[in-house]
Design an enzyme around this catalytic site. Structure first.
Site, PDB file in Angstrom:
ATOM      1  N   HIS A  18       0.477  -1.155   0.010  1.00 28.54           N
ATOM      2  CA  HIS A  18       0.226   0.181   0.057  1.00 28.54           C
ATOM      3  C   HIS A  18       0.658   1.177  -0.275  1.00 28.54           C
ATOM      4  O   HIS A  18       1.223   2.438  -0.955  1.00 28.54           O
ATOM      5  CB  HIS A  18      -1.100  -0.124   1.413  1.00 28.54           C
ATOM      6  CG  HIS A  18      -2.174  -1.177   1.567  1.00 28.54           C
ATOM      7  ND1 HIS A  18      -1.923  -1.834   2.800  1.00 28.54           N
ATOM      8  CD2 HIS A  18      -3.014  -0.930   0.351  1.00 28.54           C
ATOM      9  CE1 HIS A  18      -2.597  -3.184   2.085  1.00 28.54           C
ATOM     10  NE2 HIS A  18      -3.916  -2.269   0.781  1.00 28.54           N
ATOM     11  N   LYS A  42     -18.133  -5.807   6.833  1.00 24.93           N
ATOM     12  CA  LYS A  42     -16.541  -6.139   7.282  1.00 24.93           C
ATOM     13  C   LYS A  42     -16.812  -6.000   8.774  1.00 24.93           C
ATOM     14  O   LYS A  42     -17.273  -4.905   9.516  1.00 24.93           O
ATOM     15  CB  LYS A  42     -16.040  -5.430   6.253  1.00 24.93           C
ATOM     16  CG  LYS A  42     -15.577  -5.586   4.567  1.00 24.93           C
ATOM     17  CD  LYS A  42     -14.185  -5.527   4.061  1.00 24.93           C
ATOM     18  CE  LYS A  42     -14.456  -6.175   2.999  1.00 24.93           C
ATOM     19  NZ  LYS A  42     -13.096  -5.041   1.694  1.00 24.93           N
ATOM     20  N   ARG A  91      -2.087  -5.322  -8.796  1.00 25.45           N
ATOM     21  CA  ARG A  91      -0.702  -6.445  -8.240  1.00 25.45           C
ATOM     22  C   ARG A  91      -0.716  -7.095  -9.906  1.00 25.45           C
ATOM     23  O   ARG A  91       0.587  -7.476 -10.018  1.00 25.45           O
ATOM     24  CB  ARG A  91      -1.192  -6.691  -6.832  1.00 25.45           C
ATOM     25  CG  ARG A  91      -1.005  -6.236  -5.658  1.00 25.45           C
ATOM     26  CD  ARG A  91      -1.696  -6.780  -4.412  1.00 25.45           C
ATOM     27  NE  ARG A  91      -3.330  -6.734  -4.806  1.00 25.45           N
ATOM     28  CZ  ARG A  91      -3.716  -7.266  -4.281  1.00 25.45           C
ATOM     29  NH1 ARG A  91      -3.065  -7.539  -3.250  1.00 25.45           N
ATOM     30  NH2 ARG A  91      -4.934  -7.973  -4.632  1.00 25.45           N
ATOM     31  N   SER A 129      -3.303  -8.598   2.746  1.00 28.45           N
ATOM     32  CA  SER A 129      -3.717  -7.876   4.199  1.00 28.45           C
ATOM     33  C   SER A 129      -3.672  -8.919   5.099  1.00 28.45           C
ATOM     34  O   SER A 129      -3.666  -9.371   6.064  1.00 28.45           O
ATOM     35  CB  SER A 129      -4.552  -6.697   4.467  1.00 28.45           C
ATOM     36  OG  SER A 129      -3.759  -6.207   4.130  1.00 28.45           O
TER      37      SER A 129
HETATM   38  N1  COA Z   1      -0.146  -3.562  -1.553  1.00 32.05           N
HETATM   39  C1  COA Z   1      -0.497  -5.003  -0.895  1.00 32.05           C
HETATM   40  N2  COA Z   1      -1.923  -5.562  -0.274  1.00 32.05           N
HETATM   41  C2  COA Z   1      -2.783  -4.541  -1.430  1.00 32.05           C
HETATM   42  C3  COA Z   1      -2.809  -3.766  -2.441  1.00 32.05           C
HETATM   43  C4  COA Z   1      -1.213  -3.989  -2.534  1.00 32.05           C
HETATM   44  N3  COA Z   1      -0.747  -1.988  -3.090  1.00 32.05           N
HETATM   45  N4  COA Z   1      -3.874  -3.409  -2.538  1.00 32.05           N
HETATM   46  C5  COA Z   1      -4.210  -3.922  -2.429  1.00 32.05           C
HETATM   47  N5  COA Z   1      -4.685  -5.730  -1.483  1.00 32.05           N
HETATM   48  C6  COA Z   1      -4.595  -5.953  -0.762  1.00 32.05           C
HETATM   49  C7  COA Z   1      -5.535  -5.725   0.176  1.00 32.05           C
HETATM   50  O1  COA Z   1      -4.371  -5.867   1.180  1.00 32.05           O
HETATM   51  C8  COA Z   1      -6.578  -6.289   0.715  1.00 32.05           C
HETATM   52  O2  COA Z   1      -6.267  -8.307   0.997  1.00 32.05           O
HETATM   53  P1  COA Z   1      -7.095  -8.529   1.387  1.00 32.05           P
HETATM   54  O3  COA Z   1      -8.438  -9.281   1.256  1.00 32.05           O
HETATM   55  O4  COA Z   1      -6.101 -10.180   2.591  1.00 32.05           O
HETATM   56  O5  COA Z   1      -7.633  -8.023   3.427  1.00 32.05           O
HETATM   57  C9  COA Z   1      -7.065  -6.793  -0.551  1.00 32.05           C
HETATM   58  O6  COA Z   1      -6.014  -6.492  -1.062  1.00 32.05           O
HETATM   59  C10 COA Z   1      -8.264  -6.115  -1.257  1.00 32.05           C
HETATM   60  O7  COA Z   1      -7.441  -4.578  -0.743  1.00 32.05           O
HETATM   61  P2  COA Z   1      -8.147  -3.329  -1.014  1.00 32.05           P
HETATM   62  O8  COA Z   1      -7.282  -1.844  -1.393  1.00 32.05           O
HETATM   63  O9  COA Z   1      -8.538  -3.364   0.783  1.00 32.05           O
HETATM   64  O10 COA Z   1      -9.618  -3.369  -1.588  1.00 32.05           O
HETATM   65  P3  COA Z   1     -11.241  -4.086  -0.847  1.00 32.05           P
HETATM   66  O11 COA Z   1     -11.423  -4.775  -1.371  1.00 32.05           O
HETATM   67  O12 COA Z   1     -10.900  -4.114   0.320  1.00 32.05           O
HETATM   68  O13 COA Z   1     -10.804  -1.819  -0.866  1.00 32.05           O
HETATM   69  C11 COA Z   1     -12.701  -0.269  -1.761  1.00 32.05           C
HETATM   70  C12 COA Z   1     -12.336  -1.820  -2.151  1.00 32.05           C
HETATM   71  C13 COA Z   1     -13.020   0.254  -0.386  1.00 32.05           C
HETATM   72  C14 COA Z   1     -11.433   0.285  -2.442  1.00 32.05           C
HETATM   73  C15 COA Z   1     -14.151  -0.389  -1.971  1.00 32.05           C
HETATM   74  O14 COA Z   1     -14.937  -1.716  -1.579  1.00 32.05           O
HETATM   75  C16 COA Z   1     -15.339   0.729  -1.682  1.00 32.05           C
HETATM   76  O15 COA Z   1     -14.625   1.390  -2.270  1.00 32.05           O
HETATM   77  N6  COA Z   1     -16.657   0.912  -0.912  1.00 32.05           N
HETATM   78  C17 COA Z   1     -16.619   2.029  -0.346  1.00 32.05           C
HETATM   79  C18 COA Z   1     -18.641   1.830  -1.488  1.00 32.05           C
HETATM   80  C19 COA Z   1     -18.602   2.231  -2.552  1.00 32.05           C
HETATM   81  O16 COA Z   1     -18.318   3.187  -2.951  1.00 32.05           O
HETATM   82  N7  COA Z   1     -18.994   0.891  -3.189  1.00 32.05           N
HETATM   83  C20 COA Z   1     -18.982   1.024  -4.177  1.00 32.05           C
HETATM   84  C21 COA Z   1     -18.149   0.264  -5.565  1.00 32.05           C
HETATM   85  S1  COA Z   1     -18.326   0.467  -7.586  1.00 32.05           S
END
Ligand code: COA
Length: 161
Positions: A18, A42, A91, A129
């Site tokens: 990140h 979550k 990634r 994560s």
């Molecule tokens: N390096 C290491 N790990 C990474 C990474 C990076 N550069 N980028 C992502 N990851 C990992 C995260 O650690 C996470 O791991 P886990 O699943 O083991 O916990 C996974 O990849 C998902 O990453 P994350 O960036 O946390 O994405 P997410 O899918 O949880 O988050 C949001 C997505 C928050 C951006 C999205 O759900 C959102 O926009 N939510 C708000 C509601 C909304 O607007 N919804 C409509 C969207 S269309």
């Protein structure tokens, strides 16, 4: 006036992957807001405050980065904060489909907000994560992938520190 970008994520916990995306974003935009998404469905290991504190510690040397949390839609948060870009990291190829869906849905919701992707360094390309949490819980050494402050919080949380 320069471009303001939002980098949204769960950050449970933030990793060096990140941080790699944050550093790249900070070089590209006038201001980058790292936004911790609070999703009531979550059950994260770290609380909202803990995630904010960790991210603030990690980014304190980067002058144009701000850390905040939000509830609801990412695009609404962008509008509220005057951001025209959503920054995401890709990634691996398997990230693409999910990111593609999310970017296009966000475009329907807010055509004025553009999603831009950066590729984190390849050494972090397979990092997540959940894997970090599992490995540390089982006594594995992942200090290569997790910043020192996060590792300390993680060990404390897991009753190891
Ligand atoms: N390096 C290491 N790990 C990474 C990474 C990076 N550069 N980028 C992502 N990851 C990992 C995260 O650690 C996470 O791991 P886990 O699943 O083991 O916990 C996974 O990849 C998902 O990453 P994350 O960036 O946390 O994405 P997410 O899918 O949880 O988050 C949001 C997505 C928050 C951006 C999205 O759900 C959102 O926009 N939510 C708000 C509601 C909304 O607007 N919804 C409509 C969207 S269309």
């Amino acid at each position: 006036m320069g471009v303001v970008a939002v980098y949204p994520g769960t950050f449970d916990p933030p990793t060096k992957g990140h941080l790699d995306v944050i550093r790249r974003g900070a070089r590209l935009f006038e201001r980058l807001i790292v936004a911790v998404a609070i999703n009531p469905e979550k059950e994260p290991l770290f609380s909202e405050d803990e995630r904010l504190t960790m991210l603030r510690q990690l980014t304190k040397g980067i002058h144009n980065v701000e850390v905040a949390s939000f509830r609801g839609l990412t695009v609404d948060f962008c509008r509220k904060r005057g951001a025209s870009v959503i920054l995401r990291g890709i990634r691996t190829f398997s990230d693409f489909e999910y990111e593609f869906q999310m970017a296009l849905t966000n475009r329907v919701l807010a055509p004025d907000v553009e999603t831009l992707f950066v590729m984190p360094s390849e050494e972090f390309s397979y990092l997540s994560s959940s894997m970090v949490k599992e490995a540390v819980a089982l006594g594995g050494d992942l200090s290569r992938f997790v910043p020192e402050v996060v590792l300390k919080c993680l060990k404390r949380k897991l009753g190891q520190g």
